[in-house]
Write a protein that holds these residues in place. Structure first.
Motif, PDB file in Angstrom:
ATOM      1  N   ILE A 165       0.827  -1.202   0.000  1.00  0.00           N
ATOM      2  CA  ILE A 165       0.000   0.000   0.000  1.00  0.00           C
ATOM      3  C   ILE A 165       0.862   1.252   0.000  1.00  0.00           C
ATOM      4  O   ILE A 165       0.528   2.264  -0.616  1.00  0.00           O
ATOM      5  CB  ILE A 165      -0.979   0.000   1.203  1.00  0.00           C
ATOM      6  CG1 ILE A 165      -2.002   1.112   1.041  1.00  0.00           C
ATOM      7  CG2 ILE A 165      -0.269   0.154   2.519  1.00  0.00           C
ATOM      8  CD1 ILE A 165      -3.096   1.083   2.103  1.00  0.00           C
ATOM      9  N   PHE A 166       2.006   1.188   0.670  1.00  0.00           N
ATOM     10  CA  PHE A 166       2.929   2.328   0.671  1.00  0.00           C
ATOM     11  C   PHE A 166       3.470   2.589  -0.738  1.00  0.00           C
ATOM     12  O   PHE A 166       3.543   3.740  -1.187  1.00  0.00           O
ATOM     13  CB  PHE A 166       4.080   2.066   1.635  1.00  0.00           C
ATOM     14  CG  PHE A 166       5.134   3.140   1.621  1.00  0.00           C
ATOM     15  CD1 PHE A 166       4.956   4.321   2.308  1.00  0.00           C
ATOM     16  CD2 PHE A 166       6.308   2.964   0.899  1.00  0.00           C
ATOM     17  CE1 PHE A 166       5.915   5.316   2.283  1.00  0.00           C
ATOM     18  CE2 PHE A 166       7.278   3.948   0.869  1.00  0.00           C
ATOM     19  CZ  PHE A 166       7.074   5.133   1.562  1.00  0.00           C
ATOM     20  N   ARG A 211      13.327  -3.972  -3.071  1.00  0.00           N
ATOM     21  CA  ARG A 211      13.995  -3.346  -4.210  1.00  0.00           C
ATOM     22  C   ARG A 211      13.348  -2.014  -4.564  1.00  0.00           C
ATOM     23  O   ARG A 211      14.029  -1.035  -4.884  1.00  0.00           O
ATOM     24  CB  ARG A 211      13.957  -4.272  -5.432  1.00  0.00           C
ATOM     25  CG  ARG A 211      14.885  -5.450  -5.366  1.00  0.00           C
ATOM     26  CD  ARG A 211      15.074  -6.075  -6.744  1.00  0.00           C
ATOM     27  NE  ARG A 211      13.824  -6.407  -7.394  1.00  0.00           N
ATOM     28  CZ  ARG A 211      13.180  -7.570  -7.237  1.00  0.00           C
ATOM     29  NH1 ARG A 211      13.680  -8.485  -6.431  1.00  0.00           N
ATOM     30  NH2 ARG A 211      12.049  -7.809  -7.879  1.00  0.00           N
ATOM     31  N   ASN A 212      12.032  -1.980  -4.521  1.00  0.00           N
ATOM     32  CA  ASN A 212      11.315  -0.777  -4.939  1.00  0.00           C
ATOM     33  C   ASN A 212      11.205   0.276  -3.859  1.00  0.00           C
ATOM     34  O   ASN A 212      10.786   1.401  -4.124  1.00  0.00           O
ATOM     35  CB  ASN A 212       9.912  -1.155  -5.424  1.00  0.00           C
ATOM     36  CG  ASN A 212       9.923  -1.793  -6.790  1.00  0.00           C
ATOM     37  OD1 ASN A 212      10.030  -1.125  -7.804  1.00  0.00           O
ATOM     38  ND2 ASN A 212       9.851  -3.123  -6.825  1.00  0.00           N
ATOM     39  N   MET A 213      11.590  -0.079  -2.644  1.00  0.00           N
ATOM     40  CA  MET A 213      11.514   0.883  -1.547  1.00  0.00           C
ATOM     41  C   MET A 213      12.886   1.440  -1.164  1.00  0.00           C
ATOM     42  O   MET A 213      13.022   2.132  -0.164  1.00  0.00           O
ATOM     43  CB  MET A 213      10.867   0.225  -0.323  1.00  0.00           C
ATOM     44  CG  MET A 213       9.408  -0.084  -0.540  1.00  0.00           C
ATOM     45  SD  MET A 213       8.712  -1.176   0.709  1.00  0.00           S
ATOM     46  CE  MET A 213       8.769  -0.092   2.105  1.00  0.00           C
ATOM     47  N   LYS A 214      13.890   1.141  -1.977  1.00  0.00           N
ATOM     48  CA  LYS A 214      15.207   1.697  -1.720  1.00  0.00           C
ATOM     49  C   LYS A 214      15.169   3.209  -1.882  1.00  0.00           C
ATOM     50  O   LYS A 214      14.402   3.735  -2.696  1.00  0.00           O
ATOM     51  CB  LYS A 214      16.246   1.099  -2.691  1.00  0.00           C
ATOM     52  CG  LYS A 214      16.572  -0.348  -2.394  1.00  0.00           C
ATOM     53  CD  LYS A 214      17.601  -0.863  -3.387  1.00  0.00           C
ATOM     54  CE  LYS A 214      17.949  -2.324  -3.100  1.00  0.00           C
ATOM     55  NZ  LYS A 214      18.925  -2.847  -4.075  1.00  0.00           N
ATOM     56  N   PRO A 215      16.004   3.945  -1.137  1.00  0.00           N
ATOM     57  CA  PRO A 215      16.037   5.412  -1.291  1.00  0.00           C
ATOM     58  C   PRO A 215      16.315   5.791  -2.728  1.00  0.00           C
ATOM     59  O   PRO A 215      17.127   5.147  -3.409  1.00  0.00           O
ATOM     60  CB  PRO A 215      17.203   5.830  -0.381  1.00  0.00           C
ATOM     61  CG  PRO A 215      17.304   4.735   0.618  1.00  0.00           C
ATOM     62  CD  PRO A 215      16.935   3.468  -0.116  1.00  0.00           C
ATOM     63  N   PRO A 216      15.635   6.810  -3.243  1.00  0.00           N
ATOM     64  CA  PRO A 216      15.801   7.205  -4.648  1.00  0.00           C
ATOM     65  C   PRO A 216      17.162   7.806  -4.924  1.00  0.00           C
ATOM     66  O   PRO A 216      17.801   8.362  -4.032  1.00  0.00           O
ATOM     67  CB  PRO A 216      14.709   8.261  -4.842  1.00  0.00           C
ATOM     68  CG  PRO A 216      14.515   8.830  -3.481  1.00  0.00           C
ATOM     69  CD  PRO A 216      14.721   7.687  -2.525  1.00  0.00           C
ATOM     70  N   LYS A 217      17.606   7.688  -6.175  1.00  0.00           N
ATOM     71  CA  LYS A 217      18.857   8.304  -6.578  1.00  0.00           C
ATOM     72  C   LYS A 217      18.690   9.809  -6.667  1.00  0.00           C
ATOM     73  O   LYS A 217      17.592  10.335  -6.759  1.00  0.00           O
ATOM     74  CB  LYS A 217      19.296   7.741  -7.932  1.00  0.00           C
ATOM     75  CG  LYS A 217      19.592   6.251  -7.905  1.00  0.00           C
ATOM     76  CD  LYS A 217      19.998   5.761  -9.290  1.00  0.00           C
ATOM     77  CE  LYS A 217      20.267   4.265  -9.282  1.00  0.00           C
ATOM     78  NZ  LYS A 217      20.643   3.778 -10.623  1.00  0.00           N
ATOM     79  N   LYS A 255      11.996  11.960  -2.720  1.00  0.00           N
ATOM     80  CA  LYS A 255      12.944  12.238  -1.658  1.00  0.00           C
ATOM     81  C   LYS A 255      12.213  12.683  -0.396  1.00  0.00           C
ATOM     82  O   LYS A 255      12.529  12.251   0.708  1.00  0.00           O
ATOM     83  CB  LYS A 255      13.928  13.324  -2.096  1.00  0.00           C
ATOM     84  CG  LYS A 255      14.836  12.926  -3.240  1.00  0.00           C
ATOM     85  CD  LYS A 255      15.749  14.084  -3.610  1.00  0.00           C
ATOM     86  CE  LYS A 255      16.631  13.732  -4.799  1.00  0.00           C
ATOM     87  NZ  LYS A 255      17.481  14.874  -5.188  1.00  0.00           N
ATOM     88  N   GLU A 256      11.218  13.532  -0.577  1.00  0.00           N
ATOM     89  CA  GLU A 256      10.505  14.064   0.564  1.00  0.00           C
ATOM     90  C   GLU A 256       9.745  12.970   1.295  1.00  0.00           C
ATOM     91  O   GLU A 256       9.621  13.003   2.519  1.00  0.00           O
ATOM     92  CB  GLU A 256       9.532  15.159   0.110  1.00  0.00           C
ATOM     93  CG  GLU A 256      10.248  16.408  -0.360  1.00  0.00           C
ATOM     94  CD  GLU A 256       9.298  17.412  -0.986  1.00  0.00           C
ATOM     95  OE1 GLU A 256       9.765  18.475  -1.412  1.00  0.00           O
ATOM     96  OE2 GLU A 256       8.088  17.108  -1.045  1.00  0.00           O
ATOM     97  N   ASN A 257       9.269  11.979   0.559  1.00  0.00           N
ATOM     98  CA  ASN A 257       8.531  10.891   1.199  1.00  0.00           C
ATOM     99  C   ASN A 257       9.416  10.044   2.106  1.00  0.00           C
ATOM    100  O   ASN A 257       8.914   9.274   2.910  1.00  0.00           O
ATOM    101  CB  ASN A 257       7.896   9.982   0.126  1.00  0.00           C
ATOM    102  CG  ASN A 257       6.701  10.617  -0.512  1.00  0.00           C
ATOM    103  OD1 ASN A 257       6.099  11.513   0.062  1.00  0.00           O
ATOM    104  ND2 ASN A 257       6.359  10.172  -1.703  1.00  0.00           N
ATOM    105  N   ASN A 258      10.739  10.152   1.923  1.00  0.00           N
ATOM    106  CA  ASN A 258      11.664   9.374   2.739  1.00  0.00           C
ATOM    107  C   ASN A 258      12.332  10.196   3.833  1.00  0.00           C
ATOM    108  O   ASN A 258      13.262   9.735   4.471  1.00  0.00           O
ATOM    109  CB  ASN A 258      12.759   8.754   1.857  1.00  0.00           C
ATOM    110  CG  ASN A 258      12.224   7.656   0.992  1.00  0.00           C
ATOM    111  OD1 ASN A 258      11.472   6.817   1.464  1.00  0.00           O
ATOM    112  ND2 ASN A 258      12.582   7.659  -0.278  1.00  0.00           N
ATOM    113  N   GLY A 286      12.008   0.256   5.450  1.00  0.00           N
ATOM    114  CA  GLY A 286      13.109  -0.620   5.117  1.00  0.00           C
ATOM    115  C   GLY A 286      13.238  -1.784   6.054  1.00  0.00           C
ATOM    116  O   GLY A 286      13.116  -2.933   5.677  1.00  0.00           O
ATOM    117  N   SER A 287      13.507  -1.533   7.328  1.00  0.00           N
ATOM    118  CA  SER A 287      13.660  -2.586   8.308  1.00  0.00           C
ATOM    119  C   SER A 287      12.415  -2.651   9.161  1.00  0.00           C
ATOM    120  O   SER A 287      11.850  -1.638   9.528  1.00  0.00           O
ATOM    121  CB  SER A 287      14.877  -2.296   9.193  1.00  0.00           C
ATOM    122  OG  SER A 287      16.021  -2.184   8.402  1.00  0.00           O
ATOM    123  N   ILE A 288      11.999  -3.844   9.500  1.00  0.00           N
ATOM    124  CA  ILE A 288      10.733  -3.999  10.184  1.00  0.00           C
ATOM    125  C   ILE A 288      10.911  -4.763  11.481  1.00  0.00           C
ATOM    126  O   ILE A 288      11.557  -5.789  11.537  1.00  0.00           O
ATOM    127  CB  ILE A 288       9.714  -4.737   9.293  1.00  0.00           C
ATOM    128  CG1 ILE A 288       9.454  -3.906   8.048  1.00  0.00           C
ATOM    129  CG2 ILE A 288       8.428  -5.013  10.039  1.00  0.00           C
ATOM    130  CD1 ILE A 288       8.506  -4.547   7.097  1.00  0.00           C
TER     131      ILE A 288
END
Length: 368
Positions: A16-17, A169-175, A183-186, A220-222
């Motif tokens: 959902i995220f 893989r898809n939730m890694k911090p953006p380049k 970026k702001e979402n992280n 990332g980590s849960i």
């Protein structure tokens, strides 16, 4: 809640995220693309011979905006694909006219760049939506876990690992080259606390602070924490958790803050009419939240937030509050008269519906 069930819930929350993130990215890219399209259309020379073509381009630009909004609201890959075909037609219509009118190549290239950014996010949205079939299959297998063969159990475990890896893989911090919105979402975390966040320094030891910082947007980590609501030593932990989740969901679903009611009937009448446009806006967000709750994440924390917003944005409840100020002394006052205290209402809801025990899924970054 056993280990497999925990993994399924984690996967659903991550999913959902990801959907919310890509929807936000599509909207952001749509805004940039429409602005660019407007700039190049306005740069065209207009005369009596081509006025109709110009009007057609303006109409195409408007349709691009509305079709993109339809894509964000779509819930299945086929829906998105069908709308995307119409969208591409109007995008190409503008591009063709720009080339026919010998528009500057740099402007055409910039138009194409914004076009590709938008298409990229839409394609990603389709991929994310397709993962729902995998999640449904995982839930189907798990619902009959006791009767599964060893082969089916292995299939279930592999499916869980596959979805977990995909989400990671898809939730890694953006380049650095990716959009600022991602970026702001992280960035929302207690380590970069703003006025809506509460510092954990008063309730955690230095050792705890070095090991754990909460992040409402980075999954990332849960870690899984079981807490007893009636246990005083966990009260601060629970309060911080709910305040953080409220901040996250308000941002994700773009909830508009409504005005609190008070003891004055005249003041409440003014507040009631001022709140109506916000109530209408928020009801659309509530509808989306209910859909996400049904299909992706059914935690009591999320359920309590939906119920709170439903009560808070009920026009009928607001009118009752205006006509009968004695409601200030009822439980409804926690919803309607003091938004800053809403986290307490959420906790009590979980307490009442969670059999006195709340299982909180904590998404955290662990520091070395």
């Amino acid at each position: 809640m056993n280990k497999i069930e925990n993994r399924i819930e984690k996967i659903k929350e991550e999913h959902i995220f990801l959907l919310k993130t890509v929807r936000d990215n599509i909207t952001s890219n749509k805004n940039s693309f429409v602005k660019e399209a407007s700039d190049v259309i306005n740069a065209l020379e207009i005369d009596e011979k081509n006025i109709k073509k110009y009007e057609a381009l303006v109409k195409a630009q408007e349709l691009i905006a509305s079709l993109t909004e339809e894509i964000v609201s779509a819930k299945t890959p086929s829906e998105v694909s069908n709308i995307r075909k119409k969208l591409n037609y109007y995008i190409n219509k503008i591009k063709t006219e720009l080339k026919n009118r010998n528009m500057d190549e740099d402007k055409i290239e910039k138009y194409q760049e914004k076009n590709q950014d938008l298409k990229k996010e839409i394609a990603k949205y389709i991929r994310f939506l397709k993962r729902e079939d995998n999640i449904n299959e995982i839930e189907r297998l798990y619902s009959n876990y006791e009767n599964l063969s060893n082969e089916e159990i292995n299939t279930l475990k592999k499916a869980l690992s596959r979805e977990r890896n995909y989400n990671t893989r898809n939730m890694k911090p953006p380049k650095k080259t990716e959009k600022n919105l991602v970026k702001e979402n992280n960035k929302l975390s207690y380590s970069t606390s703003n006025k809506d966040s509460v510092s954990t320094s008063e309730t955690q030891t230095n050792d705890d602070k070095n090991k754990l910082s909460y992040s409402a947007s980075n999954m990332g980590s849960i870690g899984m924490v079981d807490v007893q609501i009636s246990d005083d030593k966990n009260n601060s932990l629970i309060n911080h958790y709910f305040k953080e989740k409220i901040t996250l969901w308000n941002r994700q679903y773009k909830i508009l803050a409504t005005y609190d009611y008070n003891q004055s009937r005249i003041s409440n009448l003014i507040i009631f009419f001022c709140n109506i446009p916000k109530n209408i806006h928020n009801k659309k967000a509530i509808k989306l939240m209910k859909h996400d709750y049904k299909h992706y994440y059914r935690g009591y924390d999320f359920a309590s937030f939906i119920e709170y917003q439903t009560k808070r944005n009920s026009i009928k409840n607001g009118l009752r509050f205006v006509l009968n100020k004695t409601l200030l002394y009822t439980d409804e006052s926690n919803c309607l008269s003091n938004h800053d205290e809403c986290y307490k209402w959420l906790i009590e809801y979980c307490n009442a519906h969670g059999q006195k025990k709340l299982f909180i899924k904590k998404y955290a970054n662990y520091h070395a």
